[in-house]
Design a protein around this motif. Structure first.
Motif, short mmCIF file in Angstrom:
data_model
loop_
_atom_site.label_atom_id
_atom_site.label_comp_id
_atom_site.label_asym_id
_atom_site.label_seq_id
_atom_site.Cartn_x
_atom_site.Cartn_y
_atom_site.Cartn_z
N ASP A 528 20.06 -4.85 -3.10
CA ASP A 528 20.13 -3.50 -2.52
C ASP A 528 20.62 -2.51 -3.57
N ARG A 529 21.52 -2.93 -4.44
CA ARG A 529 22.05 -2.05 -5.47
C ARG A 529 21.01 -1.79 -6.57
N VAL A 530 20.24 -2.81 -6.88
CA VAL A 530 19.24 -2.66 -7.94
C VAL A 530 18.13 -1.71 -7.49
N TYR A 531 17.46 -2.04 -6.39
CA TYR A 531 16.33 -1.21 -5.95
C TYR A 531 16.79 0.14 -5.41
N GLY A 532 18.00 0.18 -4.85
CA GLY A 532 18.51 1.46 -4.36
C GLY A 532 18.93 2.39 -5.48
N SER A 533 19.23 1.85 -6.65
CA SER A 533 19.64 2.67 -7.79
C SER A 533 18.47 3.05 -8.69
N ALA A 534 17.37 2.35 -8.61
CA ALA A 534 16.21 2.65 -9.46
C ALA A 534 15.65 4.03 -9.14
N LEU A 535 15.18 4.73 -10.18
CA LEU A 535 14.55 6.03 -9.95
C LEU A 535 13.36 5.89 -9.02
N ALA A 536 12.59 4.84 -9.23
CA ALA A 536 11.40 4.57 -8.41
C ALA A 536 11.05 3.10 -8.60
N THR A 537 10.21 2.60 -7.72
CA THR A 537 9.75 1.22 -7.81
C THR A 537 8.24 1.20 -7.95
N ILE A 538 7.76 0.58 -9.02
CA ILE A 538 6.32 0.37 -9.20
C ILE A 538 5.90 -0.79 -8.32
N VAL A 539 4.89 -0.59 -7.50
CA VAL A 539 4.44 -1.60 -6.55
C VAL A 539 3.04 -2.07 -6.94
N ALA A 540 2.92 -3.36 -7.23
CA ALA A 540 1.60 -3.97 -7.48
C ALA A 540 1.07 -4.47 -6.15
N ALA A 541 0.56 -3.56 -5.33
CA ALA A 541 0.23 -3.88 -3.94
C ALA A 541 -0.99 -4.78 -3.80
N TRP A 600 0.83 -7.64 -1.15
CA TRP A 600 2.23 -7.40 -1.51
C TRP A 600 3.09 -7.24 -0.27
N ASN A 601 2.59 -6.51 0.72
CA ASN A 601 3.38 -6.26 1.92
C ASN A 601 3.51 -7.48 2.82
N ALA A 602 2.75 -8.52 2.58
CA ALA A 602 2.81 -9.73 3.40
C ALA A 602 3.88 -10.70 2.92
N ARG A 615 11.91 5.59 -4.03
CA ARG A 615 10.55 6.09 -4.17
C ARG A 615 9.65 4.93 -4.55
N LEU A 616 8.39 4.99 -4.14
CA LEU A 616 7.44 3.94 -4.46
C LEU A 616 6.24 4.54 -5.19
N ILE A 617 5.83 3.91 -6.29
CA ILE A 617 4.60 4.27 -7.01
C ILE A 617 3.65 3.10 -6.81
N VAL A 618 2.74 3.25 -5.87
CA VAL A 618 1.93 2.13 -5.39
C VAL A 618 0.59 2.09 -6.13
N PHE A 619 0.31 0.96 -6.77
CA PHE A 619 -0.98 0.74 -7.42
C PHE A 619 -1.80 -0.19 -6.54
N THR A 620 -2.96 0.28 -6.10
CA THR A 620 -3.80 -0.52 -5.22
C THR A 620 -5.24 -0.09 -5.33
N HIS A 621 -6.15 -1.05 -5.47
CA HIS A 621 -7.59 -0.81 -5.51
C HIS A 621 -7.98 0.27 -6.51
N GLY A 622 -7.38 0.23 -7.69
CA GLY A 622 -7.75 1.16 -8.74
C GLY A 622 -7.23 2.56 -8.55
N GLN A 623 -6.26 2.76 -7.68
CA GLN A 623 -5.66 4.07 -7.47
C GLN A 623 -4.15 3.94 -7.51
N VAL A 624 -3.47 5.06 -7.72
CA VAL A 624 -2.02 5.09 -7.70
C VAL A 624 -1.59 6.16 -6.70
N ILE A 625 -0.64 5.81 -5.84
CA ILE A 625 -0.19 6.68 -4.76
C ILE A 625 1.32 6.75 -4.78
N TRP A 626 1.82 7.96 -4.67
CA TRP A 626 3.28 8.19 -4.67
C TRP A 626 3.77 8.30 -3.23
N HIS A 627 4.88 7.59 -2.94
CA HIS A 627 5.53 7.69 -1.64
C HIS A 627 7.01 7.97 -1.84
#
Length: 995
Positions: A528-541, A600-602, A615-627
């Protein structure tokens, strides 16, 4: 839709509809043609070809309506080529065309004389000047070269205002708009870039006007269920009888296949003349000796002609595309275009509706990916941008813009959201230095800026941080020695972090010492401390293993070695260049990029990584989406700008006050409520409501090792322990244990034997909790209404005094000091509740009474830390009846829905029901099962039960099975039994060790 990929000849595509070609001078020596003579020649050419085409029409067997498989093979033997050739969109053309058609039977000389008279009255130069645009469009269409039609050439002047033009916008002035008939868009879509873009957007499933509720139920039978694309490909967009957007008695401006009021009038005249000629040809073919005069006197002919006229008396209503620069007066969004398609359905008396609505964006075509295309929040009030995208590669530097906007504008909602206020920073942290290509320990973790990576390992063999390679990996450029063994996902993540202008990346496999059990355990508990402190998380969805990589990320910074081949993407962005430095882009289509449905979500391990990240930077199906919690962005534009419906992620919604911020020292998050009538009841707190959602989502996820069920959620459970102000006991909060124990299966579960049966962690499969409710009562306390409510009543009154094993003291202790599994100050239960399990005393008197003291030691229990110790009322005098099938038990999965049975007493009377946790029923034959009393209950858990129940007429019971030594019991399910039946079942007070 017009097919822009059809076969081409000599570099030019074959136009779908052919504009009638005019005669050109045979040589350069011919004298220049006078404009008047040019119009004369056009009129005579039209009239000379008219009856020839009509004759072909009436002597050829008309084709049957095409099937979808025959799309595009239209109008080969019909009058439509003639009508298509008449598309000149002139207010004055009718003055030329009327005498042309009227004088058809008098010969070409008469036509010339009459046409000259009309032209002298109307002004030749003015007529010719207005027809020039349409003649140019027709000529361009014939060439097949991409361009802009005359109407679309006006678009940039009126609407394409970018950020540099903000100061010139008068938001109080008239609304800037542009409009054109739908038919014109369709007709020119095969060569006009803007028309094609608009048509492509109308053919998107979310914008399809044929799916509009005022259109779809009333379309013609032959196109019922069709999409806009299928209808256009069938070639029926220029036929009155197949126009799906309503008909009227007159052909209004902008309707159907003609481009203006005068052009439409010309179509009416030609159509009527054609029908008259067709009738004449049919009759004379039947009897060649009869003259036209004879036919006209024939009564049968008159009736037939009347029927034909009535049949053709309804004409398509207008369907117009309108583009504006703002949605309401006084507001503007520079660069944004709001597109609406106005039209009717075929229902009688249908009103004008917006049949389709979408947005476009005007952007600078020059260096569209640069920062200067970001519209400043200072001037526009919101984050806004538009970008032309590389179809093969992602530009990860866009993440820098997103992060900058979020950090500077979103404040505490993203930077210090909810539980982050109470969460500590990591005490120890390693990161990958993407500039020095090494792993390093951070001297001051609280001040370190880093981005985390969330991905699926998937059993991939890869380099990990261990004692034998630690020294090498922590030297400058030491990571380069292991690049051949580094998974592609990590390599691509390094590329992204560098492109975003950040330096540090956290990856579990390289930042946690994998062969050090103590460090790994400590670090897992601090996720919780690691991911909660990160500026953002890159997601290989999209990735199913660590070697899957981030599709579309080009390896340009990291040295290329022996990794797997980098996957470029195949992206289709709908765009149209409208002039040298301005393009229009349409929002990227929503396809299968739902993060919730990704691989990834499973996975269980990624669940807390998703919920705990800022924050999440989601890479999926050749696109990148910010959440983030305030915005969703895609590469081309923000989701807010695109107005495309996009599923927002469900974040862990824990507000600061849930953790006691700005509250009293003794404040507890509302699990106990005193009603205005003085009654004490358990209610679902907002914190427990979030806990329920998290457990439901987490327990259906997959994991490679079932023993990871608690480790993979350790960071998340640490956050909940702060909120509940209590320990988390094998996944259940001690502070509200009485309610937390009431989880129930959504499917037939299987045992996870290394964990206790009373916790969901002891079972494989998804679990949930019953929905709370709210009962409205009158001033007299009587029932008024019942409704389910997220933070409503639990409907139970606990009876058990719980004890747990204290590992430091090596004996049992009372849970929460008073033994109660809910937050209550008094050691005694509320006065209106039963004060303990129902049992009989020495002389046979039965009733609720306080239980004896729980022993300190249980020498026959091998794992006391996994057990709950308590006294309970127990009975074996119930039989199982027929299975109960109800909708609420099947709402998740009908095939594997849990089993619920009726319960009978000794007199074969139905006295309750029980919902089993697992599928194995061998315990029934072993005969070591019994029911123990847990709490009073208001409802039975059945779908069709009566809700106007004032009190708690039931007992909530747990079905248990004893081991062979009858020292430890294990949970099998939960049920409800009528209080009267329980009292008659001779219950006995029993000391239970629930494992």
């Amino acid at each position: 839709m017009v097919d822009n990929d059809q076969e081409q000849s000599e570099g030019h595509s074959s136009p779908k509809y052919v504009w009638p070609q005019t005669k050109v001078p045979s040589s350069a020596n011919d004298e220049p043609e006078d404009p008047l003579q040019h119009v004369y020649r056009q009129a005579t050419s039209l009239s000379s070809k008219l009856f020839g085409n009509v004759q072909n029409f009436v002597t050829t067997v008309p084709p049957k309506p095409p099937k979808p498989a025959e799309l595009g093979q239209m109008f080969s033997h019909t009058i439509n080529p003639v009508l298509s050739g008449a598309k000149k969109n002139l207010d004055k053309v009718v003055l030329v065309a009327k005498p042309v058609v009227t004088e058809v039977g008098r010969g070409l000389d008469g036509v010339r004389v009459r046409a000259q008279t009309v032209l002298e009255k109307t002004g030749v130069s003015k007529v010719f000047g207005e027809t020039q645009d349409d003649l140019s469009d027709a000529a361009a269409k014939l060439t097949g070269k991409d361009g802009l039609c005359s109407k679309c050439q006006l678009l940039p002047k009126d609407l394409c205002l970018l950020d540099q033009a903000i100061e010139a916008i008068d938001t109080s002035g008239p609304e800037r708009e542009w409009a054109t008939p739908l038919s014109r868009i369709i007709y020119h879509a095969d060569w006009c870039r803007v028309c094609r873009l608009l048509l492509n957007m109308l053919c998107e499933s979310g914008n399809d006007p044929l799916k509009h509720p005022t259109v779809a139920p009333y379309v013609q039978d032959e196109i019922s269920g069709w999409t806009m694309r299928e209808w256009i490909m069938a070639g029926w967009e220029f036929t009155d009888e197949h126009w799906p957007f309503g008909h009227g008695e007159q052909r209004p401006e902008g309707a159907s296949y003609l481009l203006g009021p005068s052009g439409q009038t010309l179509g009416v005249i030609v159509g009527r003349a054609g029908r008259l000629a067709a009738s004449y040809s049919v009759r004379t073919a039947m009897n060649p000796r009869r003259t036209f005069k004879d036919v006209s006197r024939d009564q049968r002919y008159r009736e037939r002609l009347k029927l034909e006229r009535e049949k053709q008396s309804r004409y398509p209503l207008s369907c117009v595309i309108k583009i504006t620069t703002r949605t309401q007066p006084g507001t503007t969004m520079p660069g944004m275009l709001f597109v609406n398609l106005f039209g009717y359905g075929r229902k009688v008396g249908a009103d004008l509706h917006i049949l389709s609505s979408f947005r476009l964006r005007a952007i600078s075509s020059k260096d569209s990916g640069a920062i200067n295309n970001l519209l400043s929040s200072r001037t526009t009030g919101s984050f806004s941008y538009g970008r032309l995208l590389d179809p093969d590669w992602i530009d990860p530097s866009i993440g820098r813009l997103w992060l900058r906007e979020c950090e500077s504008k979103h404040g505490s909602e993203c930077n210090e959201h909810g539980f982050a206020i109470a969460m500590q920073k990591p005490g120890f942290l390693r990161v990958i230095d993407v500039e020095a290509f090494c792993v390093k320990e951070v001297a001051n973790p609280a001040e370190c800026r880093f981005i985390a990576l969330s991905y699926v390992w998937g059993g991939a063999k890869m380099v990990k941080l261990q004692h034998n390679n630690m020294d090498t990996l922590m030297r400058e450029n030491g990571l380069l020695q292991f690049m051949h063994a580094l998974p592609q996902t990590i390599v691509d993540a390094i590329e992204v972090v560098h492109a975003m202008g950040e330096r540090h990346l956290w990856v579990d496999s390289l930042c946690i010492l994998q062969d050090d059990t103590k460090e790994a355990k400590d670090q897992i508990a601090c996720m919780d401390r690691v991911y909660g402190s990160a500026l953002a998380t890159i997601v290989a969805a999209q990735g199913t293993t660590a070697h899957s990589g981030l599709e579309g990320v080009r390896q340009s910074y990291v040295p290329k070695v022996a990794q797997l081949p980098v996957k470029n993407r195949s992206l289709h962005q709908v765009a149209a260049e409208v002039k040298d430095d301005i393009s229009l882009i349409a929002p990227l289509a929503i396809t299968d990029h739902n993060v919730d449905a990704s691989a990834w979500n499973a996975r269980a391990w990624t669940f807390q990584e998703r919920l705990l990240s800022r924050r999440l930077i989601v890479f999926t199906h050749g696109q990148v989406i910010w959440h983030c919690r305030k915005m969703i962005c895609r590469e081309d534009m923000t989701v807010e700008d695109s107005n495309v419906p996009y599923t927002r992620l469900q974040w862990l919604s824990l507000k600061p006050r849930y953790l006691g911020v700005d509250t009293g020292r003794d404040w507890i998050d509302g699990s106990v409520e005193i009603t205005r009538h003085g009654a004490t009841q358990l209610v679902r707190s907002a914190t427990f409501a979030e806990y329920v959602k998290a457990v439901e989502q987490y327990t259906h996820r997959q994991m490679s090792y079932q023993s990871d069920i608690l480790n993979a959620s350790a960071g998340l459970m640490h956050i909940f322990s702060l909120c509940f102000k209590s320990r988390i006991l094998f996944g259940l909060p001690e502070g509200i244990l009485d309610v937390a124990l009431l989880w129930q299966p959504t499917q037939q579960l299987t045992r996870r034997i290394e964990f206790p049966s009373w916790s969901w962690s002891g079972w494989v499969g998804q679990v949930t909790y019953e929905k709370p409710f709210r009962i409205t009562r009158g001033v007299d306390g009587k029932f008024v209404s019942f409704a389910q409510e997220a933070c409503g009543e639990e409907g139970i009154r606990p009876l058990i005094r719980w004890h747990v094993w204290n590992a430091f003291a090596h004996h049992t202790v009372a849970l929460n000091r008073n033994g109660l599994g809910f937050p209550f100050e008094s050691a005694a239960l509320p006065k209106e509740w039963e004060n303990g399990p129902y049992s009989f005393d020495e002389i046979g008197n039965g009733g609720p009474r306080q239980a004896p003291t729980v022993p300190k030691q249980f020498p026959n229990v091998p794992k006391p830390d996994q057990c709950l110790f308590f006294w309970a009322s127990s009975s074996t005098n119930f039989r199982f009846g027929k299975a109960i099938t109800q909708e609420s038990d099947q709402r998740y999965n009908i095939a594997t829905s849990p089993r619920r049975y009726r319960l009978f007493d000794a007199e074969s009377e139905v006295i309750g029901n029980v919902l089993l946790d697992g599928a194995d029923e061998k315990w029934l034959a072993r005969g070591r099962y019994e029911f123990i009393q847990m709490a009073e209950a208001q409802y039975s858990g059945l779908d069709n039960e009566v809700r106007n129940i004032e009190d708690c007429p039931l007992y909530l019971v747990m079905l248990i099975e004893w081991d062979e030594q009858r020292s430890i019991a294990y949970r099998l399910g939960l049920g409800r039994v009528q209080k009267t039946a329980w009292m008659l079942a001779s219950p006995k007070l029993k000391l239970v060790c629930l494992g």
